[in-house]
Structure formats: C-alpha cells, structure tokens
Design an enzyme around this catalytic site. Sequence first.
Site, PDB file in Angstrom:
ATOM      1  N   SER A  49     -20.638  -3.127  24.761  1.00 39.68           N
ATOM      2  CA  SER A  49     -20.047  -1.776  24.800  1.00 39.68           C
ATOM      3  C   SER A  49     -18.549  -1.769  25.115  1.00 39.68           C
ATOM      4  CB  SER A  49     -20.851  -0.833  25.710  1.00 39.68           C
ATOM      5  OG  SER A  49     -20.878  -1.263  27.036  1.00 39.68           O
ATOM      6  N   CYS A  56     -20.067  -6.898  27.714  1.00 41.36           N
ATOM      7  CA  CYS A  56     -19.904  -7.574  26.411  1.00 41.36           C
ATOM      8  C   CYS A  56     -19.827  -6.561  25.263  1.00 41.36           C
ATOM      9  CB  CYS A  56     -21.046  -8.557  26.160  1.00 41.36           C
ATOM     10  SG  CYS A  56     -21.131  -9.891  27.379  1.00 41.36           S
ATOM     11  N   CYS A 106     -24.499  -0.348  26.489  1.00 39.40           N
ATOM     12  CA  CYS A 106     -25.276  -1.583  26.332  1.00 39.40           C
ATOM     13  C   CYS A 106     -25.975  -1.860  27.650  1.00 39.40           C
ATOM     14  CB  CYS A 106     -24.408  -2.747  25.848  1.00 39.40           C
ATOM     15  SG  CYS A 106     -23.119  -3.258  26.994  1.00 39.40           S
TER      16      CYS A 106
HETATM   17  P1  4NP Z   1     -23.964  -6.599  27.398  1.00 38.94           P
HETATM   18  O1  4NP Z   1     -24.387  -8.122  27.663  1.00 38.94           O
HETATM   19  O2  4NP Z   1     -25.200  -5.771  27.625  1.00 38.94           O
HETATM   20  O3  4NP Z   1     -23.525  -6.616  25.977  1.00 38.94           O
HETATM   21  O4  4NP Z   1     -22.840  -6.296  28.378  1.00 38.94           O
HETATM   22  C1  4NP Z   1     -25.051  -8.548  28.809  1.00 38.94           C
HETATM   23  C2  4NP Z   1     -24.359  -8.759  29.963  1.00 38.94           C
HETATM   24  C3  4NP Z   1     -25.004  -9.228  31.084  1.00 38.94           C
HETATM   25  C4  4NP Z   1     -26.360  -9.484  31.036  1.00 38.94           C
HETATM   26  C5  4NP Z   1     -27.063  -9.277  29.870  1.00 38.94           C
HETATM   27  C6  4NP Z   1     -26.401  -8.798  28.750  1.00 38.94           C
HETATM   28  N1  4NP Z   1     -27.019  -9.992  32.185  1.00 38.94           N
HETATM   29  O5  4NP Z   1     -28.225 -10.279  32.084  1.00 38.94           O
HETATM   30  O6  4NP Z   1     -26.400 -10.141  33.241  1.00 38.94           O
END
Ligand code: 4NP
Length: 151
Positions: free
Chosen positions: A15, A13, A8
């Site tokens: 992955s 979150c 991800c």
């Molecule tokens: P993930 O979610 O890609 O499912 O781990 C996110 C975690 C952090 C961020 C964006 C999405 N961020 O912008 O910091």
Amino acid sequence: MQSILFLCLGNICRSPLAEGAARAAFADAGIWAEIDSAGTGDWHVGRAPDRRAQAIARAHGVDISGLAARQLHLEDFAQFDLILAADHENLSDLKAMAPQASRAKLALMLDMVPGRAGEAVADPYYGNSDGFARCWADVSAVAAALVAARS
Ligand code: 4NP
C-alpha cells in the site's frame, strides 16, 4: 476532489508503493486527489516502508521514505470515497469492519485496471526483489487507471 485509501496487511510494502505511485501519477496529470495508505494489521505502525519497497520506488523516481505505517480505522470509511485492498484477505477484513453507513466504495486495487478485475497484488514481503518489481508494476497500473478514470 477524489479521496483514495490504499490498504494492505502491514502498510510497509504494497500500500505505500500504491500510495507513492498514485501520488506521482496524479501530480504528473495535474489532478488533485487525497491519497493515503493503511494496513489491516498493527505490527509495523509508525515504521517507514520496507527498504526494498523504498528502493523500487526510488528506482522509478518516487520517494516513499517519509511515509509511516498506520492501521485502518473506522473513520476511514467516512473520510474516503474509495478504499482499495491489495488482496482478497485484505478486502474481506475491510468488508468485515465496514459500518453500514460507509461512504467509501470498497474494491481490490486491480479491479481498477481493465482486464485485471479480481486479481490480487501479491505480497512481496517474504520474497526477493523480483516480487517488489512486480508489485511496482501492478500498483503503477492501478495508479494509471485511476488517473485515466479522472481525465
Ligand atoms: P504488506 O506486506 O502487507 O504489503 O505491507 C507485509 C508486510 C509485513 C508482513 C506481511 C506482509 N508481516 O507479516 O509482518
């Protein structure tokens, strides 16, 4: 033995939830597989999964508190059979980084689920706990489909 990497953006979150759901599903089925997760970005490297992700996994009997975020690296294309991206942006970043001689097959996570090919696992990071519950349902469906494909 199959090896699967879930991908991800932040690896805090979606992955790690997919990794936790798949580890549990493969263990329940008694099938050994190498399962890992990574992010395309490096902002959260070394951090444990988001507390809301830990909570939804724990509510389903899965402990992901010991996971630590890492970034996708080139060796992953040689090490894994399958790299599954949460959304279309992750998949396009993955394809852009793939060497010509990639061993890994690249796809969306939900491509594994009959009837859901082409769908994204929505990013729950900026939302509320409903988003994490939806995310858990999605990645659990992916895990079940991967196990069914091996059984
Ligand atoms: P993930 O979610 O890609 O499912 O781990 C996110 C975690 C952090 C961020 C964006 C999405 N961020 O912008 O910091």
